[in-house]
Design a protein around this motif. Structure first.
Motif, short mmCIF file in Angstrom:
data_model
loop_
_atom_site.label_atom_id
_atom_site.label_comp_id
_atom_site.label_asym_id
_atom_site.label_seq_id
_atom_site.Cartn_x
_atom_site.Cartn_y
_atom_site.Cartn_z
N THR A 69 0.84 -1.20 0.00
CA THR A 69 0.00 0.00 0.00
C THR A 69 0.87 1.25 0.00
O THR A 69 1.80 1.36 0.80
N PHE A 70 0.56 2.17 -0.90
CA PHE A 70 1.27 3.44 -0.99
C PHE A 70 0.26 4.57 -0.85
O PHE A 70 -0.68 4.64 -1.64
N PRO A 71 0.41 5.45 0.13
CA PRO A 71 -0.59 6.50 0.35
C PRO A 71 -0.76 7.41 -0.86
O PRO A 71 0.20 8.00 -1.35
N GLY A 72 -1.97 7.48 -1.36
CA GLY A 72 -2.26 8.35 -2.49
C GLY A 72 -2.00 7.74 -3.85
O GLY A 72 -2.35 8.32 -4.87
N ALA A 73 -1.38 6.57 -3.90
CA ALA A 73 -1.12 5.86 -5.16
C ALA A 73 -1.81 4.50 -5.10
O ALA A 73 -2.09 3.99 -4.01
N PRO A 74 -2.08 3.90 -6.25
CA PRO A 74 -2.76 2.61 -6.24
C PRO A 74 -1.93 1.53 -5.53
O PRO A 74 -0.70 1.52 -5.60
N ASP A 75 -2.63 0.64 -4.85
CA ASP A 75 -1.96 -0.52 -4.27
C ASP A 75 -1.41 -1.40 -5.38
O ASP A 75 -1.87 -1.35 -6.53
N MET A 76 -0.43 -2.25 -5.03
CA MET A 76 0.06 -3.24 -5.98
C MET A 76 0.59 -4.44 -5.22
O MET A 76 0.91 -4.34 -4.02
N TYR A 77 0.67 -5.56 -5.90
CA TYR A 77 1.27 -6.74 -5.30
C TYR A 77 2.79 -6.60 -5.32
O TYR A 77 3.35 -5.85 -6.12
N ASP A 78 3.44 -7.37 -4.44
CA ASP A 78 4.90 -7.24 -4.36
C ASP A 78 5.59 -7.55 -5.68
O ASP A 78 6.62 -6.95 -6.00
N HIS A 79 5.04 -8.47 -6.47
CA HIS A 79 5.68 -8.79 -7.75
C HIS A 79 5.46 -7.71 -8.82
O HIS A 79 6.03 -7.79 -9.90
N GLU A 80 4.64 -6.70 -8.51
CA GLU A 80 4.45 -5.58 -9.44
C GLU A 80 5.33 -4.38 -9.07
O GLU A 80 5.38 -3.40 -9.81
N ARG A 81 6.01 -4.50 -7.96
CA ARG A 81 6.71 -3.34 -7.38
C ARG A 81 7.91 -2.88 -8.20
O ARG A 81 8.22 -1.70 -8.26
N HIS A 82 8.63 -3.81 -8.82
CA HIS A 82 9.85 -3.45 -9.53
C HIS A 82 9.74 -3.75 -11.02
O HIS A 82 9.07 -4.69 -11.44
N ALA A 83 10.44 -2.93 -11.81
CA ALA A 83 10.65 -3.22 -13.22
C ALA A 83 12.14 -3.53 -13.38
O ALA A 83 12.98 -2.84 -12.82
N TYR A 84 12.45 -4.57 -14.12
CA TYR A 84 13.83 -5.03 -14.21
C TYR A 84 14.46 -4.78 -15.57
O TYR A 84 15.50 -5.33 -15.89
N ALA A 85 13.82 -3.93 -16.38
CA ALA A 85 14.30 -3.74 -17.74
C ALA A 85 15.68 -3.10 -17.79
O ALA A 85 16.41 -3.27 -18.76
N ALA A 86 16.04 -2.36 -16.74
CA ALA A 86 17.37 -1.75 -16.69
C ALA A 86 18.32 -2.55 -15.81
O ALA A 86 19.41 -2.09 -15.49
N GLY A 87 17.91 -3.77 -15.44
CA GLY A 87 18.72 -4.58 -14.53
C GLY A 87 18.10 -4.60 -13.14
O GLY A 87 17.10 -3.92 -12.88
N PRO A 88 18.66 -5.38 -12.21
CA PRO A 88 18.10 -5.47 -10.86
C PRO A 88 18.24 -4.15 -10.12
O PRO A 88 19.12 -3.34 -10.43
N PRO A 89 17.36 -3.90 -9.12
CA PRO A 89 17.45 -2.67 -8.33
C PRO A 89 18.84 -2.53 -7.70
O PRO A 89 19.46 -3.51 -7.31
N LEU A 90 19.31 -1.29 -7.59
CA LEU A 90 20.62 -1.01 -7.03
C LEU A 90 20.55 -1.03 -5.51
O LEU A 90 20.03 -0.10 -4.89
#
Length: 375
Positions: A69-90
């Protein structure tokens, strides 16, 4: 400098994504607890565990379909949280950012209540309970970004000629501007970037476009660049372009972006709606925020994810495959929507947001600057 010197963290993105990055969980502490238990460690290094904790974003080292849950933004599942197109999160940025966020006296955020009517008040109260202050100083962009001056024009003759010709042949607001910013690019999915260009080049009704490759990671095959630049339908700029000048040219009507907030801010000063292709960092949250009802200003792409979907989605009704064919179909549908009734609604919303942000700049945001000075 003494104990009375105030330290503040500058966050140039929505406050909803700031909470997700800096305050949800103590990532290093969680990883250290797992590492200390041989059974939970399972032969992994501490660095590997920290990366997996970052990837999960749910307080553990494994995706579980937990609702975030993010205040003021839509909820999302944990698997929706990151995009990996630029590589794994730093990991280093996340870990050090959290450490810094716990130590500072306050935060400067480049947003306003008119943009985040729920997120800003929530975060202000959240941090006050921690003994910290939050200053929402509004969208901060160069002074010329807020003008409607026709004198702000691209300096490159090729870019200006393409835009001027597009106005003559297709009309105002007819051009799609594409850029993944100065730091990101979907390097993990080059086949989808090529599918994007193939789609644009083969549309029955041309959608003229400019693709800027100004980022450090950005590149395209030389033959594809030649194909675009000789088509008359698009222009690939493998050189630095003045994004502000492009966005202020009357030809540009849409911005396909990764959702980085510097780009978002520059476009919102001109009332330009978005097509969001999240690549990394906070961009999936930004994409959800910008495309959310009741007043969306963006269409979010989903078939550009890195691989098939790992679980259900709260924001897409179609199965996400990550395959080229699915992405191409989504591109076509998105471009049709952008140039139809839905696009007209998004443009009207973006123009209203521009007016609200301009008013906030001399109102709410100015008052926040006064509070900051007194602080």
């Amino acid at each position: 400098m003494g104990s009375t010197c105030k330290t503040l963290l500058w966050w140039s993105s929505p406050v909803s994504s700031m909470l997700a990055h800096l305050s949800d969980y103590d990532l290093v502490k969680i990883a250290e607890e797992i590492y200390a238990d041989p059974a939970r460690r399972d032969g992994r290094s501490l660095e590997d565990i920290v990366q997996q904790v970052v990837n999960a974003s749910n307080g553990t080292d494994k995706l579980s379909g937990r609702l975030l849950t993010f205040p003021g933004a839509p909820d999302m599942y944990d698997h929706e949280r990151h995009a990996y197109a630029a590589g794994p999160p730093l990991v280093g940025i996340f870990a050090q950012g959290q450490k810094l966020a716990r130590a500072v006296d306050g935060f400067i955020v480049t947003t306003s209540c008119c943009f985040e009517p729920v997120g800003v008040p929530y975060c202000r109260e959240f941090y006050r309970k921690r003994g910290q202050e939050l200053f929402a100083v509004g969208i901060q962009a160069h002074e010329l970004c807020w003008t409607d001056s026709a004198a702000v024009v691209p300096s490159d003759a090729r870019v200006k000629a393409f835009l001027d010709r597009a106005v003559r042949e297709y009309g105002l607001r007819s051009v799609l501007y594409i850029s993944f910013g100065s730091l990101f690019f979907p390097v993990a999915t080059p086949q989808l970037v090529e599918a994007l260009l193939d789609t644009l080049l083969t549309l029955e009704s041309p959608f003229p476009f400019i693709f800027s490759l100004g980022g450090q990671m950005a590149s395209l095959p030389a033959d594809l660049i030649h194909r675009v630049n000789t088509s008359g339908k698009g222009l690939v700029c493998d050189f630095w372009v003045e994004q502000r000048a492009l966005l202020q040219h009357g030809a540009v009507g849409w911005f396909l972006t990764h959702g980085g907030f510097n780009s978002v801010s520059e476009a919102l000063t001109q009332g330009i709606p978005f097509i969001i292709w999240p690549v990394g960092g906070e961009q999936p949250i930004n994409g959800a925020l910008l495309s959310a009802e009741p007043n969306p200003v963006a269409i979010e792409l989903f078939q550009v994810r890195t691989g098939p979907q790992l679980g259900p989605s709260l924001h897409s009704n179609t199965e996400i495959t990550g395959m080229v064919q699915a992405a191409s179909e989504e591109f076509k549908a998105t471009f049709a929507a952008a140039r139809g009734a839905r696009g007209a609604i998004l443009r009207a919303n973006a123009e209203k947001m521009t007016l609200a942000l301009r008013e906030a700049r001399v109102g709410e945001a100015a008052e926040e600057f006064k509070r900051l000075i007194d602080f």
